[in-house]
Design an enzyme around this catalytic site. Structure first.
Site, PDB file in Angstrom:
ATOM      1  CE  LYS A 140      -3.271   4.773  -1.839  1.00 43.44           C
ATOM      2  NZ  LYS A 140      -4.707   5.757  -3.080  1.00 43.44           N
ATOM      3  CE1 TYR A 143      -3.993   1.897   0.194  1.00 44.38           C
ATOM      4  CE2 TYR A 143      -2.536   3.146   2.247  1.00 44.38           C
ATOM      5  CZ  TYR A 143      -4.069   3.172   1.073  1.00 44.38           C
ATOM      6  OH  TYR A 143      -4.633   4.454   0.895  1.00 44.38           O
TER       7      TYR A 143
HETATM    8  P1  NAD Z   1     -13.485   2.691  -0.431  1.00 51.08           P
HETATM    9  O1  NAD Z   1     -13.727   1.174  -0.013  1.00 51.08           O
HETATM   10  O2  NAD Z   1     -15.145   3.501   0.384  1.00 51.08           O
HETATM   11  O3  NAD Z   1     -13.970   3.459  -2.052  1.00 51.08           O
HETATM   12  C1  NAD Z   1     -12.904   2.881  -3.009  1.00 51.08           C
HETATM   13  C2  NAD Z   1     -13.485   2.215  -4.041  1.00 51.08           C
HETATM   14  O4  NAD Z   1     -13.176   2.319  -4.845  1.00 51.08           O
HETATM   15  C3  NAD Z   1     -14.574   1.982  -3.950  1.00 51.08           C
HETATM   16  O5  NAD Z   1     -15.841   2.196  -4.470  1.00 51.08           O
HETATM   17  C4  NAD Z   1     -14.406   0.359  -4.625  1.00 51.08           C
HETATM   18  O6  NAD Z   1     -15.496  -0.431  -5.742  1.00 51.08           O
HETATM   19  C5  NAD Z   1     -13.772   1.039  -5.986  1.00 51.08           C
HETATM   20  N1  NAD Z   1     -12.575   0.036  -6.596  1.00 51.08           N
HETATM   21  C6  NAD Z   1     -12.007  -0.396  -6.087  1.00 51.08           C
HETATM   22  N2  NAD Z   1     -11.443  -1.312  -6.392  1.00 51.08           N
HETATM   23  C7  NAD Z   1     -11.582  -0.741  -7.912  1.00 51.08           C
HETATM   24  C8  NAD Z   1     -11.313  -0.796  -9.134  1.00 51.08           C
HETATM   25  N3  NAD Z   1     -10.487  -1.664  -9.480  1.00 51.08           N
HETATM   26  N4  NAD Z   1     -11.881  -0.105 -10.179  1.00 51.08           N
HETATM   27  C9  NAD Z   1     -12.710   0.804 -10.187  1.00 51.08           C
HETATM   28  N5  NAD Z   1     -13.253   0.513  -8.949  1.00 51.08           N
HETATM   29  C10 NAD Z   1     -12.893   0.007  -7.589  1.00 51.08           C
HETATM   30  O7  NAD Z   1     -12.292   3.069   0.707  1.00 51.08           O
HETATM   31  P2  NAD Z   1     -12.284   4.777   0.480  1.00 51.08           P
HETATM   32  O8  NAD Z   1     -11.128   5.000   1.771  1.00 51.08           O
HETATM   33  O9  NAD Z   1     -13.581   6.172  -0.003  1.00 51.08           O
HETATM   34  O10 NAD Z   1     -10.372   5.271  -0.749  1.00 51.08           O
HETATM   35  C11 NAD Z   1     -11.040   6.430  -1.734  1.00 51.08           C
HETATM   36  C12 NAD Z   1      -9.087   6.112  -2.051  1.00 51.08           C
HETATM   37  O11 NAD Z   1      -9.512   6.819  -0.318  1.00 51.08           O
HETATM   38  C13 NAD Z   1      -8.300   5.016  -2.093  1.00 51.08           C
HETATM   39  O12 NAD Z   1      -7.262   4.811  -3.114  1.00 51.08           O
HETATM   40  C14 NAD Z   1      -7.928   5.468  -1.002  1.00 51.08           C
HETATM   41  O13 NAD Z   1      -6.619   4.354  -0.626  1.00 51.08           O
HETATM   42  C15 NAD Z   1      -7.603   6.956  -0.567  1.00 51.08           C
HETATM   43  N6  NAD Z   1      -7.015   6.298   1.190  1.00 51.08           N
HETATM   44  C16 NAD Z   1      -8.845   6.033   1.584  1.00 51.08           C
HETATM   45  C17 NAD Z   1      -8.628   6.196   3.423  1.00 51.08           C
HETATM   46  C18 NAD Z   1      -8.975   5.828   4.345  1.00 51.08           C
HETATM   47  O14 NAD Z   1      -8.546   6.134   4.912  1.00 51.08           O
HETATM   48  N7  NAD Z   1     -10.197   5.740   4.368  1.00 51.08           N
HETATM   49  C19 NAD Z   1      -7.014   7.040   4.223  1.00 51.08           C
HETATM   50  C20 NAD Z   1      -5.707   7.318   2.668  1.00 51.08           C
HETATM   51  C21 NAD Z   1      -6.144   7.215   2.045  1.00 51.08           C
END
Ligand code: NAD
Length: 277
Positions: free
Chosen positions: A176, A172
């Protein structure tokens, strides 16, 4: 007049109910943008109690339309160049342009597994989705923005994991850090086309990304989903100066700033949104 009136935005990873992409889609529509919402699944499952009926992309389209904007749902796996190119072509067919890309699709890390224990398969899955996905989506949208010659705004959702090492989350972290390198390079390459490219680095945000971890703990300890969430959240809190998780809506506010004219002199930057981490 709303700040994004007349603009078209494409949001990836928009389908999960509690996700950052969903919140951004609604925020941008609320500011006047028409929105293409894409996800790998039409209705990604949310394990939060009460979310059983979640309708995914179709429900989000209804939400956007109720804000008076147009929306297009498109299913696409961001790790597939064919699916990504098709999704962008469908967006162009419907709206004739894409002014804004916010790339949110991503998956969480295989948790608590040191690099020595990472399988090649798990490594590739995370890198294919988070890093190659960012490349494929950015490439397709940047090509269309460049071709049109009217500039644009690209925001990639990276992570504070792209600014540090995190034991047990090597794939991960690497993905990133890669997203940030991609963003900085694209910012320099696209500046002459008036396309701004930036990244948001969220810290811990409440979303669906940890649902599988909660479900695993729920099963192991024979407790409720909410109890499992509480135990997992508590583990993070000591490391968050503000003492709480962030919300997807708070990330959406920052995304709105980065796609609006208010950030007109900002490109190639990462902005952390992490409660002080
Ligand atoms: P989430 O799981 O709620 O949403 C992620 C979405 O991406 C989901 O709807 C999933 O179906 C979709 N997805 C996954 N793989 C995919 C693919 N191959 N093709 C198309 N869609 C795909 O999670 P989130 O927290 O909303 O994550 C959004 C972004 O934020 C991600 O990149 C995650 O790494 C980043 N992020 C989240 C956090 C956190 O704490 N939530 C922290 C840092 C970074």
């Amino acid at each position: 007049m709303k700040s994004l009136e007349g603009k078209v935005a494409l949001i990836t990873g928009a389908g999960s109910k509690r996700g950052i992409g969903h919140a951004i889609a609604l925020r941008l529509a609320g500011e006047g943008a028409d929105v293409v919402v894409t996800d790998r699944y039409t209705a990604p499952r949310s394990l939060f109690p009460g979310d059983e009926e979640w309708g995914g992309l179709d429900e989000i389209v209804g939400e956007i339309e109720s804000l008076g904007r147009k929306a297009l749902p498109v299913m696409a796996d961001v790790s597939s160049s064919q699916e990504v190119d098709k999704a962008v072509a469908k967006a162009m067919e419907k709206f004739g342009k894409i002014d804004i890309l916010v790339h949110c699709a991503g998956i969480g890390p295989p948790k608590d597994i040191p690099i020595t224990g990472h399988t090649e398969e798990a490594w590739r899955t995370v890198l294919d989705t988070n890093l190659t996905g960012s490349f494929l989506v950015s490439r397709a949208v940047a090509r269309s923005m460049r071709g049109r010659g009217q500039g644009g705004k690209i925001v990639l959702i990276a992570s504070i994991a792209g600014t540090m090492g995190l034991p047990g989350r090597g794939a991960y972290c690497a993905s990133k850090w890669g997203v940030i390198g991609l963003m900085k390079t694209m910012a320099l390459e696209l500046v002459k086309y008036d396309i701004c490219v930036n990244a948001i680095n969220p810290g811990p945000i409440i979303s669906n990304i940890r649902d599988a971890d909660f479900a695993k703990l729920q099963k192991e300890l024979n407790i409720t989903f909410e109890e499992a969430q509480e135990i997992e959240y508590q583990k993070y809190l000591t490391n968050i100066p503000m003492g709480r998780f962030g919300t997807a809506e708070e990330v959406a506010d920052l995304a709105l700033f980065l796609v609006s004219n208010q950030s007109s002199y900002i490109t190639g930057e990462t902005i952390n949104i992490s409660g002080g981490i």
